[in-house]
Each structure stands twice: as C-alpha cells, then as structure tokens.
Write an enzyme that holds these catalytic residues in place. Structure first.
Site, mmCIF file in Angstrom:
data_model
loop_
_atom_site.group_PDB
_atom_site.id
_atom_site.type_symbol
_atom_site.label_atom_id
_atom_site.label_comp_id
_atom_site.label_asym_id
_atom_site.label_seq_id
_atom_site.Cartn_x
_atom_site.Cartn_y
_atom_site.Cartn_z
ATOM 1 N N HIS A 357 2.162 4.618 9.287
ATOM 2 C CA HIS A 357 0.929 3.922 8.888
ATOM 3 C C HIS A 357 1.084 3.021 7.685
ATOM 4 O O HIS A 357 0.100 2.447 7.219
ATOM 5 C CB HIS A 357 -0.175 4.926 8.565
ATOM 6 N N LYS A 545 -13.035 -0.682 1.025
ATOM 7 C CA LYS A 545 -11.769 -0.037 1.373
ATOM 8 C C LYS A 545 -11.244 0.638 0.114
ATOM 9 O O LYS A 545 -11.795 0.435 -0.956
ATOM 10 C CB LYS A 545 -10.756 -1.059 1.900
ATOM 11 N N ARG A 546 -10.186 1.438 0.222
ATOM 12 C CA ARG A 546 -9.599 2.013 -0.980
ATOM 13 C C ARG A 546 -9.182 0.905 -1.944
ATOM 14 O O ARG A 546 -8.872 -0.212 -1.509
ATOM 15 C CB ARG A 546 -8.386 2.872 -0.615
ATOM 16 N N LYS A 551 -4.309 -4.633 -1.521
ATOM 17 C CA LYS A 551 -5.507 -5.046 -0.774
ATOM 18 C C LYS A 551 -6.234 -6.202 -1.481
ATOM 19 O O LYS A 551 -7.111 -6.824 -0.923
ATOM 20 C CB LYS A 551 -6.444 -3.863 -0.569
ATOM 21 N N THR A 653 -8.636 -1.123 9.745
ATOM 22 C CA THR A 653 -9.564 -0.778 10.823
ATOM 23 C C THR A 653 -10.978 -1.193 10.429
ATOM 24 O O THR A 653 -11.814 -1.441 11.289
ATOM 25 C CB THR A 653 -9.536 0.735 11.133
ATOM 26 N N LYS A 657 -14.370 -2.927 12.478
ATOM 27 C CA LYS A 657 -15.763 -2.463 12.405
ATOM 28 C C LYS A 657 -16.695 -3.630 12.065
ATOM 29 O O LYS A 657 -17.787 -3.768 12.641
ATOM 30 C CB LYS A 657 -15.898 -1.346 11.360
HETATM 31 C C1 26Y Z 1 2.222 10.560 1.125
HETATM 32 C C2 26Y Z 1 0.812 10.438 0.708
HETATM 33 C C3 26Y Z 1 0.722 10.058 -0.737
HETATM 34 C C4 26Y Z 1 0.001 9.481 1.515
HETATM 35 C C5 26Y Z 1 -1.353 9.732 1.595
HETATM 36 C C6 26Y Z 1 -2.151 8.897 2.338
HETATM 37 C C7 26Y Z 1 0.545 8.407 2.184
HETATM 38 C C8 26Y Z 1 -0.272 7.580 2.930
HETATM 39 C C9 26Y Z 1 -1.618 7.833 3.010
HETATM 40 C C10 26Y Z 1 -2.529 6.993 3.770
HETATM 41 C C11 26Y Z 1 -2.154 5.938 4.449
HETATM 42 C C12 26Y Z 1 -3.133 5.117 5.152
HETATM 43 O O1 26Y Z 1 -4.319 5.405 5.173
HETATM 44 N N1 26Y Z 1 -2.665 4.050 5.795
HETATM 45 C C13 26Y Z 1 -3.564 3.188 6.525
HETATM 46 O O2 26Y Z 1 -3.578 3.618 7.871
HETATM 47 C C14 26Y Z 1 -4.532 2.905 8.614
HETATM 48 C C15 26Y Z 1 -4.577 3.532 9.989
HETATM 49 O O3 26Y Z 1 -3.403 3.288 10.676
HETATM 50 C C16 26Y Z 1 -4.172 1.443 8.652
HETATM 51 O O4 26Y Z 1 -5.188 0.763 9.342
HETATM 52 C C17 26Y Z 1 -4.050 0.887 7.233
HETATM 53 O O5 26Y Z 1 -3.601 -0.436 7.278
HETATM 54 C C18 26Y Z 1 -3.105 1.747 6.435
HETATM 55 O O6 26Y Z 1 -3.093 1.322 5.083
#
Ligand code: 26Y
Length: 815
Positions: A357, A545-546, A551, A653, A657
C-alpha cells in the site's frame, strides 16, 4: 420495502427494548438509548441470516478468504446495516412516527476508528463488497479498546484525546468465548527427537495470552449473506500465576496479566511511519497466531490432507503488518501437524497473497533480529530457515553476487524485512493502482519482479457505493435511481447511463440543487460546530486525508496565502468566492505535520476575520476527521484536492469518493488520479504538476527551490508571510516550514516539490475559478464524473481479487 419486520412489530420492539434495557418509557429515553434499543431490534434479523450463512459455508465446505488486517476503519454500523438490509426507509419512518429524529439516533453511535486512514478504510469497503458479492469471507483483526485518537484543536494546535468507543457497550460485537485460543510469546525453543531421526521444536518457558474473538456482522446488500469481521481481544490466561505467587515472586505472577491487559489496548496512530515498537510486533503476532490456529482447526474438521488447504483457504495480507502469518502457518503445519517442510512451504505460498500500500521508505516494516527472536523464538527460527533456503535459490539463479544477495535477503543488517518475507512467502504481490504497481515492478521491487514476474499484478482500489453514495448522499442517490433505476447499487458501471443526462437541462438543475442542499447542510453544521459563517454559493474546496508532507496540504495552504496576498494588494480582484475546508489527523509524534495544522488554523484566523477581503476566502479546519465526518463533507464538495507529489500516493480512495459525489478533482498524475483522468478525459479534471517520471528525474537532478523563490513573486510573498508575523505574533513559529522548503532542515530542501509545482497548481486553480462561472458547463463536468465513476467500485476490485488471486466462488444463501 423489507418483509423482514413490519413497522408495527418494530415499534413494539423498540418500546420494549427501551423498557428492558433502561427501565424507561420511549418518551423519556435519550437518543443514545433509543439507538441501543433499535440495534437490539434489528439484531434478530441479522442473526438469522448470519447463522444461516455460516451453516452453509460449513456444510458446503467452500473456500473462504481471510482478509488479515491490523486495521478496519468500519465507520458506524447502524445506518449502513439498515441500508444493506433494505430497511433504511422503514426504520426511519418508524422512528419518525414515534416522534424521534432519525439522524439524532444515527449520531448517537460512536464511530469506531479502528484504523488510521486509507488502508483501514479500504479493508472496510472490501468487506462490504465481499458480502454483497456473496463471497465467503472473514475480516480478521484486533479489537482495540481505543481506536485512533480523538483530535481536538486548542489554540490552533492538535491535541489528542483517547477514543473510548466501547464506553457505552458494544451492541454489534458478539463475544465468542468458545473460540478462544492460546498465543505464546518468548521463552526458548527445545529440539525434541521424534524417534525417526527428526526433531520436533517445542517452545518452553513462554508467556501465554488468551485471544478471545468478538464477531461483528458484515451484511451484504439485498442478499442473505452475512459475513464476519472477527476482532481478537487479549485476556490473561491466569489472573495470577499461582506457582510463582506461592514462591513469593509476585512480579512474575502478575506479568502475564499485565502483558495481556495492554496487548490490545490501543491502535498505533503513526500512519505510514514505523516506530519499531515491541508492543506492535506483539499485536501482530497475537491476532495472526490466533487466526491461523483457528483456520487450521476448522480445516481439520473436514480434511486430513493439508495439500487441500489452498483449495479451502486464502489469506490476503493487508500490507506487511500481518506478514508473520507466513511463518505462523509454517509453524502450525510443520510443528503441530507434522507436515514436511517442503510440502508446508508449497502450501503456505499457495495460501498467502500480499498487497503493498505504500512506497514511502519510512513505512517499510523492518524488525530488529534481537527483538524478533526474543519475542517469537520459534517464528524467528522459521524465518531464518525460509531465508536460508531462499538465499540458496538466489545463488543458484544468480551465482555468487554478494551485493544482490545482501540487497534481496529477508534478513540483513540485523533486521527482518517484512516486505521481502511477504513477497517470498506469497503467490501474489499486488499494488493498489496501475501507476503504483508499475513503480513497484520497475523501481521499488525491481529485483523481485525480475525474480518472480508471475507474482506481480495490479488491483486498483475501489470504494463501496453503498456507504459513499447511497448512505452518505440520499439526495443524489434518489435522483440517480429515479433517472436510471437502482441497478447502480450493485453494479456501479450502470452510472454510465447518466451520461446523456449531462445534456438534459432539467436533470442538471436537479443535480445542482442537490449539491446546493448538501452545501447548505454543511454550512449549517460548520456554523453550529465552529461558529464560522460560510457562503453556500462559494466553491467548496475540500482536502481531507491524513496529514503527511507527501500529500502536500502545505501546497494547498501556501496557495491560499498566495490568494490572500493578491486580494490584499487588489481587493477588487475578480474571483469566485471559495471556502477551503481541511480535515486531517497528524501522527502524535510528527512535529512538522502538527505545525502544518497550526498553520492552517492560523491562516484561517487571519483570513476569516479580515473584512477587507469581503468573504472571498474562508478557511475551515474541521476537527477530528473520521468516517462519519467524511460522510458529511464529501457530498458537499465542489472541488476535491488530490495533490500529492506524483509517485508517492499509492492510490488514494478519497479521490474516488469525491468523484462519485460529483466533485471535480484538482490533482496530480498520481495513484488512482491517473485512472480517474483516463475515465473522465482531460476536459473533466484539473491536472497539474510534474509526472512521476519528472519527479524521479528531479530527485536525482539538481533542484534549487531558491530559484523558484527568486523568480516567482507569488511564491516569494507567500513564503515571506510565513515568517513576517502575518499569521502569528511570534514570527519564528512557522520558520521551520519556511526553512524546510528553502533550505531543508536536516533533510532535502523542499523534498516534496511544493514550490516546483506551485505555479501550475495556481494555474489549475484559476482554471477551476473560470469553469465554475459557467454553471452549465460545471454541472456537465460534475455529471460526467459521477457517470464515469463505475470503475472505482470496490465490487470491481473484489471481483478481480476473487478471480485472479483467490479463486473464490460466490455462494448464494437462500432466504
Ligand atoms: C508500518 C506502519 C507504521 C504503517 C501503518 C499504516 C504503515 C502503513 C500504514 C498505512 C498505509 C496506508 O494507509 N496506505 C494507503 O493505502 C491506501 C489503500 O490502498 C491507498 O489508497 C493510499 O494511497 C495509501 O497511502
């Protein structure tokens, strides 16, 4: 409507429930109490379907997918459950006939924030699609007692408060004591001879935690499928270990209790940024071990031959967070079921599939060997053995190439690289948008693509139209159904039928009236919650968004400053009034992100209270952005801000929306924006900025933000406003941001190319201004966006996963 419960029965049940639960009459009950009573009334309907679904799965012994995820950002259950049961209108009427405001009841439900952002919300959309497509599935995760923190803004700064979502009980969760399992941590591993020359590896002197599952219903739309979201909670095995207690070792006696009581307390709120905390690795192994043990137990009820496991079970790893599943499945097969290593490895690889992701380096999980081996001694041995055999394969293929070996090894530099373990242990590796998958194949995971080209595939993300249109935007959903029928609810590409209506004046008028009504409703909410007056005729321009530097919320706010400066110099400047709305949580330890929040609020304070600009710009920072707030904001948006540095946003995503709700995108050619662009065409989207390739080139090239600063007066003035006291008395407050853009504070100067993309962003924003003045044209563009959003249904995504990765077949559940 539904024949599941008639209105009179429902009324009676709600009255009765209020009485038994609270010893009150309905008239005396609070919204929260009515909510609980209403949930108990519809739970019966759900339970029947739920039991039937699971009996059928068991009897027919169908293949099941287990979606393994540390995060499920479900949003509220009540409204969505009613929608999917097709009981929404009925329940709304019932409550209103009882003199109760339906919306108050919906708002009484806490919004369970068991996820950070995109990844967690995607998991929730996927569950909705799995049930709607009648695919046998479990979501497996953790029942955090505290979800993502509640964000408050105090004096412009983010302040975090705990989110105690379970405070008033948990009417949707069912505790399943009978499925509790033991999970073992620490201790040592002893090799015990089996007698046939082989050894069995036994973990000793470990600490135990009991995993207790809570099951939540995931209701399919308009069918009888109710799948399960299974969230595990930790409980101590023995409150006090009497053996140690009697020896007078009180601390040791209480250790397991302490271990268990903290394990599932809280979600880690650092999105896309690893902290390498021991407790997080514990959480990961905790829910994975519990899940894998249960899955194998269930399999053994029907089967004795483990080679059939991949015909019955698929594990989808939602990023690397659940990757210990690869080693845990090996452990359960080899240690507990005497499956030979090679067979177990073949089975494991067929079962597991991995989704990536993010390519942000700071989100790639790595665990120190020391920590990993201490916490999970047997799992560590297994990972070592996987790595040893894999390195032999690499050598056989590439010869002695120490550099390549070091680059690709699962264990190197004293660390375990979870992404590599996931890739090696899976039969499928997918990215979440076409561009993202290409970047994985040709840049980030190039070596692995070369080694296993057949594993790599793309699954562009999607969103569920049931929550994000049918539930969030009743007005638009109604107009669409009236115009083209309601087939879109389960087949979103039906929306294409709206295309001709872009030319229909009457349709356009109604479409725009609905948007206006949503804007008026949001303006009212903003007035009530923030006390800010906004003009419903202004352009509602939203970035939610976060908060992350990549971003580029900073680009958005710098541009607002730029506009403000222009208005100050030229108060008569002709622009369509704009309301810029933000919503974003920053990880608690992410200082720069928090400073950007403070900047947005500081700009809001100045701009909103400056009479000389005549209300042409308003800036609103909405506190505590979450699913339920997204459901309010997105239907009211005219403009959707999707402005990440190209190549950095895996998919996005939120972009989908907004499109589905008729907002126009201003965005970079990044993530799924690229595919939105392909769907709507260049005339129905506002694209700006560098491409991913250009960003890549610039990164290696020499980039000098000072050059832009010197050449572009608007940029120079905006940057100067950061440090000249315009937005605070203490003129050094925002200097860090100024320095980061121009000089780099420790890191690269303007790492995310905010200044490089500024001019083209400002140009795109003027294009929007111009387009909005022609309301007919704008309406046409917005309608085209809705009509072309069919591709972005998570139903399409899930069909692709089911066919191309899981080989999973739907099972129709009879009434
Ligand atoms: C390892 C830990 C610190 C960690 C915690 C949360 C690593 C990653 C994440 C979250 C990642 C995340 O939310 N990625 C997002 O996933 C979405 C669904 O696929 C994408 O649409 C988005 O672009 C991406 O930033």
């Amino acid at each position: 409507m539904s024949q599941l419960l008639d209105k009179e029965t429902l009324k009676k049940m709600i009255r009765e429930n209020v009485k038994t639960l609270y010893r009150k009459t309905l008239e005396a009950a609070s919204a929260e109490e009515v909510y609980q009573a209403a949930v108990f009334a519809i739970r019966d309907v759900i339970t029947d379907k739920w039991m039937k679904t699971h009996d059928e799965y068991y009897e027919k012994d169908v293949k099941v997918v287990y979606y393994l995820s540390m995060e499920f950002l479900m949003g509220r259950f009540f409204g969505n459950s009613l929608i999917n049961l097709e009981m929404y209108d009925e329940v709304k009427e019932v409550l209103e006939e009882l003199g109760i405001d339906y919306n108050m009841v919906e708002d009484a439900e806490p919004d369970p924030g068991l996820g950070n952002g995109g990844l967690g919300r995607l998991a929730a959309c996927f569950l909705d699609s799995l049930s709607t497509l009648q695919l046998p599935a479990y979501g497996c995760g953790i029942r955090y007692h505290y979800g993502i923190f509640e964000q408050k803004i105090e004096n412009g700064y983010q302040v975090e408060a705990p989110d105690n979502w379970l405070e008033n009980g948990d009417p949707w969760g069912i505790k399943r004591n009978e499925y509790a399992v033991e999970v073992k941590f620490g201790g040592n591993v002893r090799a015990v001879p089996k007698g046939n020359g082989e050894y069995r590896f036994v973990q000793e002197n470990y600490q135990s935690v009991i995993a207790v599952p809570y099951d939540y219903p995931v209701i399919g739309y308009g069918n009888n499928t109710v799948n399960t979201l299974r969230l595990w909670e930790a409980r101590a095995k023995n409150k006090l270990d009497l053996k140690f207690f009697n020896e007078g070792n009180y601390q040791k006696a209480a250790e397991e209790e302490l271990l268990a009581s903290t394990m599932t307390d809280v979600l880690y709120p650092a999105d896309e940024h690893i902290q390498g905390k021991e407790l997080r690795l514990r959480q990961q192994y905790f829910f994975i071990s519990a899940t894998v043990q249960r899955v194998v137990e269930r399999f053994k009820k029907h089967h004795t031959n483990f080679h059939e496991l991949p015909d019955k079970v698929a594990f989808q790893l939602n990023d690397t967070h659940p990757t210990v599943a690869v080693a845990e499945l090996m452990r359960v097969l080899v240690d507990e079921n005497d499956v030979p290593w090679d067979d177990a490895w073949e089975i494991t690889r067929k079962v597991c599939a991995y989704t990536n992701h993010t390519i942000m380096a700071e989100a790639l999980e790595k665990w120190p060997m020391e920590l990993f081996s201490r916490l999970l001694p047997r799992i560590y041995q297994i990972v070592e053995e996987i790595n040893r055999r894999y390195c032999l394969e690499l050598q056989a293929k590439y010869g002695m190439d120490p550099e390549k070996l070091r680059r690709m090894a699962i264990i190197a530099d004293g660390q375990i690289r979870m992404a590599y373990l996931a890739i090696v242990g899976s039969h499928s590796v997918n990215g979440v948008a076409a561009l993202h998958t290409e970047i994985l194949k040709h840049q980030e995971l190039k070596d692995f693509y070369e080694l296993y080209p057949e594993k790599f595939n793309n699954k562009t993300n999607g969103i569920t139209q049931r929550r994000w249109l049918l539930h969030a935007n009743h007005g638009l959903a109604g107009l669409i159904s009236e115009t083209i029928g309601d087939g879109w609810i389960t087949e979103l590409t039906e929306l294409e039928k709206l295309l001709p209506y872009a030319e229909d004046e009457n349709f356009r008028r109604r479409f725009m009236e609905i948007k206006k009504a949503n804007k008026v409703a949001l303006a009212k909410y903003i007035k009530e919650t923030k006390g800010i007056d906004i003009n419903p005729d202004s352009i509602f321009d939203i970035q939610v968004k976060r908060l992350h530097e990549y971003k580029r919320q900073l680009l958005n706010v710098l541009h607002i400053i730029g506009l403000y400066n222009q208005l100050k110099m030229n108060p008569g400047m002709d622009m369509v009034p704009r309301t810029f709305i933000f919503g974003a949580k920053a990880a608690a330890g992410y200082r720069r992100a928090k400073l950007i929040i403070k900047l947005i609020n500081a700009v809001a304070d100045v701009v909103n209270n400056d009479p000389t600009i005549e209300g042409k710009i308003k800036v609103v920072f909405m506190e505590n952005y979450r699913v339920s707030l997204a459901e309010r904001l997105i239907p009211a948006a005219d403009v959707s801000e999707q402005i990440s540095t190209a190549g950095k946003e895996a998919s996005g995503t939120g972009n989908m929306k907004f499109m589905l709700n008729g907002a126009l995108t201003v965005g970079t050619m990044d993530g799924a924006n690229v595919e939105i662009y392909e769907e709507v065409g260049k005339d129905n989207i506002f694209i700006f900025g560098m491409s991913a390739e250009e960003v890549q080139a610039k990164y290696h090239d020499h980039y000098d933000p000072w050059f832009i600063y010197n050449m572009n007066q608007e940029v120079r003035m905006a940057l100067t406003s950061l440090i000249d006291g315009t937005f605070d008395q203490n003129t050094d407050l925002f200097r860090e941001l100024y320095d980061a853009l121009l000089n780099g504070c420790g890191g690269r100067a303007d790492e995310y190319f905010v200044l490089e993309d500024y001019a083209d962003y400002a140009r795109a924003q003027w294009d929007i201004d111009k387009a909005y003045r022609d309301q007919t044209k704008w309406a046409k563009m917005a309608i085209v966006n809705v009509a072309k959003s069919g591709k972005f249904s998570s139903d399409r995504t899930i069909r692709q996963y089911a066919e191309e990765i899981w080989d999973l077949k739907p099972l129709h559940i009879e009434d």
